[in-house]
Design an enzyme around this catalytic site. Structure first.
Site, PDB file in Angstrom:
ATOM      1  N   PHE A   1       0.865  -1.179   0.000  1.00 29.76           N
ATOM      2  CA  PHE A   1       0.000   0.000   0.000  1.00 29.76           C
ATOM      3  C   PHE A   1       0.898   1.224   0.000  1.00 29.76           C
ATOM      4  O   PHE A   1       2.070   1.160   0.386  1.00 29.76           O
ATOM      5  CB  PHE A   1      -0.960   0.009   1.201  1.00 29.76           C
ATOM      6  CG  PHE A   1      -0.287  -0.205   2.542  1.00 29.76           C
ATOM      7  CD1 PHE A   1       0.431   0.803   3.160  1.00 29.76           C
ATOM      8  CD2 PHE A   1      -0.383  -1.438   3.178  1.00 29.76           C
ATOM      9  CE1 PHE A   1       1.037   0.595   4.397  1.00 29.76           C
ATOM     10  CE2 PHE A   1       0.219  -1.652   4.407  1.00 29.76           C
ATOM     11  CZ  PHE A   1       0.939  -0.635   5.022  1.00 29.76           C
TER      12      PHE A   1
ATOM     13  N   TYR B   1      11.596  -2.206  -8.704  1.00 34.68           N
ATOM     14  CA  TYR B   1      12.173  -1.390  -7.625  1.00 34.68           C
ATOM     15  C   TYR B   1      12.923  -2.242  -6.595  1.00 34.68           C
ATOM     16  O   TYR B   1      13.382  -1.715  -5.591  1.00 34.68           O
ATOM     17  CB  TYR B   1      11.157  -0.440  -7.002  1.00 34.68           C
ATOM     18  CG  TYR B   1       9.868  -0.989  -6.408  1.00 34.68           C
ATOM     19  CD1 TYR B   1       9.878  -1.975  -5.425  1.00 34.68           C
ATOM     20  CD2 TYR B   1       8.646  -0.454  -6.796  1.00 34.68           C
ATOM     21  CE1 TYR B   1       8.694  -2.430  -4.861  1.00 34.68           C
ATOM     22  CE2 TYR B   1       7.454  -0.907  -6.239  1.00 34.68           C
ATOM     23  CZ  TYR B   1       7.497  -1.901  -5.268  1.00 34.68           C
ATOM     24  OH  TYR B   1       6.332  -2.341  -4.703  1.00 34.68           O
TER      25      TYR B   1
ATOM     26  N   LYS C   1      10.871  -7.003  -1.537  1.00 34.64           N
ATOM     27  CA  LYS C   1      11.207  -7.513  -2.869  1.00 34.64           C
ATOM     28  C   LYS C   1      12.718  -7.566  -3.058  1.00 34.64           C
ATOM     29  O   LYS C   1      13.232  -8.474  -3.722  1.00 34.64           O
ATOM     30  CB  LYS C   1      10.549  -6.652  -3.952  1.00 34.64           C
ATOM     31  CG  LYS C   1       9.024  -6.731  -4.000  1.00 34.64           C
ATOM     32  CD  LYS C   1       8.517  -8.114  -4.357  1.00 34.64           C
ATOM     33  CE  LYS C   1       7.011  -8.102  -4.626  1.00 34.64           C
ATOM     34  NZ  LYS C   1       6.483  -9.456  -4.909  1.00 34.64           N
TER      35      LYS C   1
ATOM     36  N   PRO D   1       8.022  -8.271 -13.764  1.00 37.15           N
ATOM     37  CA  PRO D   1       7.279  -7.996 -14.998  1.00 37.15           C
ATOM     38  C   PRO D   1       6.892  -6.534 -15.169  1.00 37.15           C
ATOM     39  O   PRO D   1       6.438  -6.156 -16.231  1.00 37.15           O
ATOM     40  CB  PRO D   1       6.042  -8.885 -14.884  1.00 37.15           C
ATOM     41  CG  PRO D   1       6.016  -9.447 -13.512  1.00 37.15           C
ATOM     42  CD  PRO D   1       7.212  -8.993 -12.766  1.00 37.15           C
ATOM     43  N   GLY D   2       7.046  -5.722 -14.127  1.00 43.36           N
ATOM     44  CA  GLY D   2       6.600  -4.331 -14.237  1.00 43.36           C
ATOM     45  C   GLY D   2       5.120  -4.241 -13.896  1.00 43.36           C
ATOM     46  O   GLY D   2       4.465  -5.243 -13.620  1.00 43.36           O
TER      47      GLY D   2
HETATM   48  C1  HXC Z   1      -1.119   2.721   6.163  1.00 41.49           C
HETATM   49  C2  HXC Z   1      -1.873   0.567   6.496  1.00 41.49           C
HETATM   50  C3  HXC Z   1      -2.543   0.575   5.229  1.00 41.49           C
HETATM   51  C4  HXC Z   1      -2.451   1.793   4.437  1.00 41.49           C
HETATM   52  C5  HXC Z   1      -2.865  -1.366   6.169  1.00 41.49           C
HETATM   53  N1  HXC Z   1      -2.106  -0.647   7.014  1.00 41.49           N
HETATM   54  N2  HXC Z   1      -3.140  -0.643   5.048  1.00 41.49           N
HETATM   55  N3  HXC Z   1      -1.175   1.616   6.945  1.00 41.49           N
HETATM   56  N4  HXC Z   1      -1.733   2.815   4.937  1.00 41.49           N
HETATM   57  N5  HXC Z   1      -3.048   1.882   3.240  1.00 41.49           N
HETATM   58  C6  HXC Z   1      -1.643  -1.068   8.336  1.00 41.49           C
HETATM   59  C7  HXC Z   1      -2.812  -1.179   9.283  1.00 41.49           C
HETATM   60  O1  HXC Z   1      -3.178   0.082   9.811  1.00 41.49           O
HETATM   61  C8  HXC Z   1      -2.264  -2.111  10.368  1.00 41.49           C
HETATM   62  O2  HXC Z   1      -1.428  -1.431  11.267  1.00 41.49           O
HETATM   63  C9  HXC Z   1      -1.385  -3.046   9.552  1.00 41.49           C
HETATM   64  O3  HXC Z   1      -1.089  -2.390   8.300  1.00 41.49           O
HETATM   65  C10 HXC Z   1      -2.084  -4.341   9.235  1.00 41.49           C
HETATM   66  O4  HXC Z   1      -3.319  -4.038   8.595  1.00 41.49           O
HETATM   67  P1  HXC Z   1      -4.447  -5.158   8.362  1.00 41.49           P
HETATM   68  O5  HXC Z   1      -5.479  -4.619   7.465  1.00 41.49           O
HETATM   69  O6  HXC Z   1      -4.870  -5.728   9.666  1.00 41.49           O
HETATM   70  O7  HXC Z   1      -3.542  -6.256   7.677  1.00 41.49           O
HETATM   71  P2  HXC Z   1      -3.833  -7.457   6.764  1.00 41.49           P
HETATM   72  O8  HXC Z   1      -5.260  -7.896   6.770  1.00 41.49           O
HETATM   73  O9  HXC Z   1      -2.808  -8.409   7.122  1.00 41.49           O
HETATM   74  O10 HXC Z   1      -3.581  -6.878   5.285  1.00 41.49           O
HETATM   75  C11 HXC Z   1      -2.538  -5.996   5.001  1.00 41.49           C
HETATM   76  C12 HXC Z   1      -2.241  -5.978   3.518  1.00 41.49           C
HETATM   77  C13 HXC Z   1      -3.544  -5.571   2.804  1.00 41.49           C
HETATM   78  C14 HXC Z   1      -1.710  -7.325   3.091  1.00 41.49           C
HETATM   79  C15 HXC Z   1      -1.159  -5.000   3.332  1.00 41.49           C
HETATM   80  O11 HXC Z   1      -3.426  -4.294   2.320  1.00 41.49           O
HETATM   81  C16 HXC Z   1      -3.974  -6.491   1.737  1.00 41.49           C
HETATM   82  O12 HXC Z   1      -4.507  -7.583   2.010  1.00 41.49           O
HETATM   83  N6  HXC Z   1      -3.778  -6.123   0.453  1.00 41.49           N
HETATM   84  C17 HXC Z   1      -4.228  -6.928  -0.688  1.00 41.49           C
HETATM   85  C18 HXC Z   1      -3.085  -7.580  -1.286  1.00 41.49           C
HETATM   86  C19 HXC Z   1      -2.180  -6.578  -1.950  1.00 41.49           C
HETATM   87  O13 HXC Z   1      -1.881  -5.535  -1.377  1.00 41.49           O
HETATM   88  N7  HXC Z   1      -1.779  -6.875  -3.158  1.00 41.49           N
HETATM   89  C20 HXC Z   1      -0.982  -5.968  -3.910  1.00 41.49           C
HETATM   90  C21 HXC Z   1       0.318  -6.535  -4.061  1.00 41.49           C
HETATM   91  S1  HXC Z   1       1.216  -5.625  -5.331  1.00 41.49           S
HETATM   92  P3  HXC Z   1      -1.959  -0.893  12.715  1.00 41.49           P
HETATM   93  O14 HXC Z   1      -0.771  -0.213  13.294  1.00 41.49           O
HETATM   94  O15 HXC Z   1      -3.087   0.035  12.424  1.00 41.49           O
HETATM   95  O16 HXC Z   1      -2.380  -2.115  13.471  1.00 41.49           O
HETATM   96  C22 HXC Z   1       2.817  -5.710  -4.887  1.00 41.49           C
HETATM   97  C23 HXC Z   1       3.816  -5.328  -5.922  1.00 41.49           C
HETATM   98  C24 HXC Z   1       3.641  -3.936  -6.321  1.00 41.49           C
HETATM   99  O17 HXC Z   1       3.185  -6.080  -3.855  1.00 41.49           O
HETATM  100  C25 HXC Z   1       4.372  -3.643  -7.604  1.00 41.49           C
HETATM  101  C26 HXC Z   1       3.853  -2.426  -8.277  1.00 41.49           C
HETATM  102  C27 HXC Z   1       4.594  -2.019  -9.502  1.00 41.49           C
END
Ligand code: HXC
Length: 173
Positions: free
Chosen positions: A67, A117, A132, A158-159
Site C-alpha cells: 500500500f 524497484y 522484494k 514484470p513491471g
Molecule cells: C497505512 C496501512 C494501510 C495503508 C494497512 N495498514 N493498510 N497503513 N496505509 N493503506 C496497516 C494497518 O493500519 C495495520 O497497522 C497493519 O497495516 C495491518 O493491517 P491489516 O489490514 O490488519 O492487515 P492485513 O489484513 O494483514 O492486510 C494488510 C495488507 C492488505 C496485506 C497489506 O493491504 C492487503 O490484504 N492487500 C491486498 C493484497 C495486496 O496488497 N496486493 C498488492 C500486491 S502488489 P496498525 O498499526 O493500524 O495495526 C505488490 C507489488 C507492487 O506487492 C508492484 C507495483 C509495480
C-alpha cells in the site's frame, strides 16, 4: 500445459472460485489451500499436505501485499504486514519446498515475482521495496547454494499491471 496446479491464499471462497475458474478454462486439475504464508507452521502443514499427494516440481512465489504510505507514518504493524508476506512468507515457502526436494534428492524450480524497484528502491512503498529486494537476494543466494543440488531459482520483475485492484491502490487520484 498439463501441469497440476495448487493455489493458496487467505480466503477460502476466493480460492475456491479461482480454482473453479482455472479448472474450467484449462481442463486441468486445480486444488487450493487456505494458508497465510506469514505463519511458518501453516506453510509447513500446507507443504506436508501437498507432498502427501506428490512432490511439487515448481514453486511460484507470487503472494505480496502493498500500500502507499509515507515512510514516517508507517506503524510497526503496517511494516510487518507487508514484510511478513513479501519477505518472510516467500522465504518460508521456499525453504519448506527446498528442504523437501533436498531430502528426496530431487531437483526443483522456484520462480519468485519481484518488482523493478527491488534494485532501485521506491518512494512511498518502503516495506514492499525492502521485501522484494530481500526476495531477489534470496534468489541469488539460493541459486548458488542449491544450484549444485539441481534446484533452480529465478526471479522476474514484470513491471506494473494496470488492473483495477493495483491501480486503485498504487495510483490513487
Ligand atoms: C497505512 C496501512 C494501510 C495503508 C494497512 N495498514 N493498510 N497503513 N496505509 N493503506 C496497516 C494497518 O493500519 C495495520 O497497522 C497493519 O497495516 C495491518 O493491517 P491489516 O489490514 O490488519 O492487515 P492485513 O489484513 O494483514 O492486510 C494488510 C495488507 C492488505 C496485506 C497489506 O493491504 C492487503 O490484504 N492487500 C491486498 C493484497 C495486496 O496488497 N496486493 C498488492 C500486491 S502488489 P496498525 O498499526 O493500524 O495495526 C505488490 C507489488 C507492487 O506487492 C508492484 C507495483 C509495480
Amino acid at each position: 500445459l498439463g501441469a497440476e496446479l495448487v493455489i493458496c491464499g487467505r480466503r477460502e471462497e476466493v480460492l475456491a472460485e479461482t480454482a473453479r475458474e482455472h479448472s474450467a478454462e484449462t481442463g486441468g486439475t486445480v486444488s487450493h489451500f487456505r494458508c497465510d504464508i506469514r505463519d511458518p507452521q501453516a506453510v509447513e502443514d500446507m507443504m506436508d499436505a501437498i507432498w502427501a499427494e506428490g512432490p511439487l516440481d515448481i514453486l511460484v512465489n507470487n503472494a505480496a501485499g502493498n500500500f502507499l504510505c509515507k515512510a514516517e507514518e508507517l506503524s510497526p504493524n503496517g511494516l510487518n504486514a507487508v514484510l511478513g508476506i513479501v519477505l518472510q512468507g516467500t522465504a518460508y515457502c521456499t525453504l519448506a519446498a527446498g528442504r523437501r526436494w533436498i531430502a528426496a534428492g530431487r531437483g526443483g524450480n522456484v520462480l519468485s515475482i519481484v518488482t523493478t524497484y527491488a534494485w532501485t528502491g521506491s518512494a512511498y512503498v518502503l516495506p514492499s521495496a525492502m521485501g522484494k529486494a530481500g526476495a531477489l537476494a534470496m534468489t541469488q543466494s539460493l541459486a548458488v547454494e542449491w544450484g549444485p543440488k539441481g534446484i533452480r531459482l529465478n526471479a522476474i520483475a514484470p513491471g506494473p499491471f494496470p488492473t483495477e485492484g493495483a491501480w486503485s491502490r498504487l495510483v490513487p487520484n
